[in-house]
Design an enzyme around this catalytic site. Structure first.
Site, mmCIF file in Angstrom:
data_model
loop_
_atom_site.group_PDB
_atom_site.id
_atom_site.type_symbol
_atom_site.label_atom_id
_atom_site.label_comp_id
_atom_site.label_asym_id
_atom_site.label_seq_id
_atom_site.Cartn_x
_atom_site.Cartn_y
_atom_site.Cartn_z
ATOM 1 N N LYS A 114 0.859 -1.183 0.000
ATOM 2 C CA LYS A 114 0.000 0.000 0.000
ATOM 3 C C LYS A 114 0.898 1.237 0.000
ATOM 4 O O LYS A 114 1.944 1.228 0.650
ATOM 5 C CB LYS A 114 -0.901 0.028 1.237
ATOM 6 C CG LYS A 114 -1.736 1.307 1.362
ATOM 7 C CD LYS A 114 -2.729 1.244 2.481
ATOM 8 C CE LYS A 114 -2.166 1.666 3.810
ATOM 9 N NZ LYS A 114 -1.633 3.038 3.852
ATOM 10 N N GLU A 116 0.636 5.776 -0.028
ATOM 11 C CA GLU A 116 -0.247 6.926 0.136
ATOM 12 C C GLU A 116 -0.186 7.821 -1.092
ATOM 13 O O GLU A 116 0.902 8.130 -1.590
ATOM 14 C CB GLU A 116 0.149 7.717 1.399
ATOM 15 C CG GLU A 116 -0.089 6.907 2.672
ATOM 16 C CD GLU A 116 0.196 7.677 3.955
ATOM 17 O OE1 GLU A 116 0.396 8.911 3.887
ATOM 18 O OE2 GLU A 116 0.215 7.042 5.018
ATOM 19 N N GLU A 183 -9.374 7.340 3.574
ATOM 20 C CA GLU A 183 -9.331 7.627 5.012
ATOM 21 C C GLU A 183 -9.918 9.000 5.308
ATOM 22 O O GLU A 183 -9.556 10.008 4.678
ATOM 23 C CB GLU A 183 -7.870 7.554 5.506
ATOM 24 C CG GLU A 183 -7.740 7.872 6.991
ATOM 25 C CD GLU A 183 -6.379 7.494 7.581
ATOM 26 O OE1 GLU A 183 -5.522 6.929 6.862
ATOM 27 O OE2 GLU A 183 -6.195 7.765 8.783
HETATM 28 O O1 KIV Z 1 -0.833 2.454 8.578
HETATM 29 C C1 KIV Z 1 -2.022 2.173 8.754
HETATM 30 O O2 KIV Z 1 -2.393 1.468 9.696
HETATM 31 C C2 KIV Z 1 -2.995 2.706 7.822
HETATM 32 C C3 KIV Z 1 -4.436 2.804 8.241
HETATM 33 C C4 KIV Z 1 -5.167 3.760 7.439
HETATM 34 C C5 KIV Z 1 -5.168 1.528 8.227
HETATM 35 O O3 KIV Z 1 -2.643 3.083 6.752
#
Ligand code: KIV
Length: 266
Positions: A114, A116, A183
């Site tokens: 993941k 951002e 988010e």
């Molecule tokens: O790092 C994290 O826990 C996240 C949350 C938004 C789930 O990115």
């Protein structure tokens, strides 16, 4: 139960079945989350705050993320494990980003990563996807942008900001993201994005109209005290239970009650 795959995520959206996701950062909690039947475990860089006791997520390193992701993949039998790319592991350029993302799959056993951002990281999402590294994009409140955002604030509240988030979501999908995390954005906006995208959306503080929901595990089980976000729900207070157990142990040792004969060898 067979291991959850990226294809299962997509199928769940098509079938209208909700996707469940929680964070975990170590072997015992990885096992618990997996055994509870949660679809996906995110080894989030939130570990900087809830495990390492930092003010924000910015200091978390790639090596720390790889270490924690390994602990979780060792525990997870069925859940899809996603490694979260820490600050400055993908911002500096595409090549850096692909190499670091690859480490999560190669060294830590994750199935996906993941990162951002949406539009501003589209070239990285595309390059990773083309390298067979599935990517979840993350828009709205992006904690690594804390200094630009001036704090952890709800995003997408003005018409302009909402329009921008809708664009970002489409750009992330077009770049090849297999899923989109949203988010802290208004629930109707999250619902609209969910309807418009063909990839599954996962919400945290984004209301009920997302394809799935994620929370930080330490909020769910009550072991992070510093603050509880409005969008989180505490299902149990493990901190209180642990504090009670540890205090009882101290008292029993001090009174000479522990160890008893039952805890001793003859
Ligand atoms: O790092 C994290 O826990 C996240 C949350 C938004 C789930 O990115």
């Amino acid at each position: 139960m067979p291991r959850i795959t990226i294809q299962d995520f997509i199928r769940k959206k098509k079938d209208g079945r909700k996707i469940t996701m929680l964070t975990a950062y170590d072997y015992p909690f990885g096992q618990i989350v997996d055994e509870a039947g949660i679809d996906c475990i995110l080894v989030g860089d939130s570990l900087g705050m809830v495990v390492q006791g930092l003010e924000n997520t910015l200091p978390v390193t790639m090596d720390e993320m790889i270490y924690h992701t390994r602990l979780v993949t060792r525990a997870a039998r069925n859940a899809l494990v996603i490694g979260d790319m820490p600050f400055m592991s993908y911002q500096a350029g595409v090549e850096d980003a692909v190499r670091n993302a690859g480490r999560f799959l190669k060294e830590a056993g994750a199935a996906a990563v993941k990162l951002e951002g949406g539009a501003e990281v589209a070239d990285r999402i595309r390059a990773m996807s083309r390298s067979d590294i599935p990517v979840m994009a993350h828009i709205g409140l992006t904690p690594q942008s804390i200094h630009r955002m001036g704090g952890y604030k709800v995003q997408g509240k003005t018409e302009d900001a909402a329009r921008r988030l809708i664009e970002e979501a489409h750009i992330a999908e077009d770049a090849g993201a297999f899923s989109l995390l949203m988010e802290a954005i208004p629930m109707d906006l999250a619902g609209r994005i969910t309807e418009e995208l063909s990839i599954p959306t996962i919400g945290i503080g984004a209301g009920p109209y997302c394809d799935g929901q994620v929370l930080v595990l330490h909020d769910v089980v009550g072991i992070f005290e510093r603050f509880i976000p409005k969008f989180a729900k505490r299902y149990v207070n493990l901190r209180e239970a642990a504090l009670k157990a540890v205090s009882e142990f101290r008292e029993e040792v001090e009174r000479g009650v522990f160890p008893s004969e039952d805890n001793s060898f003859k």
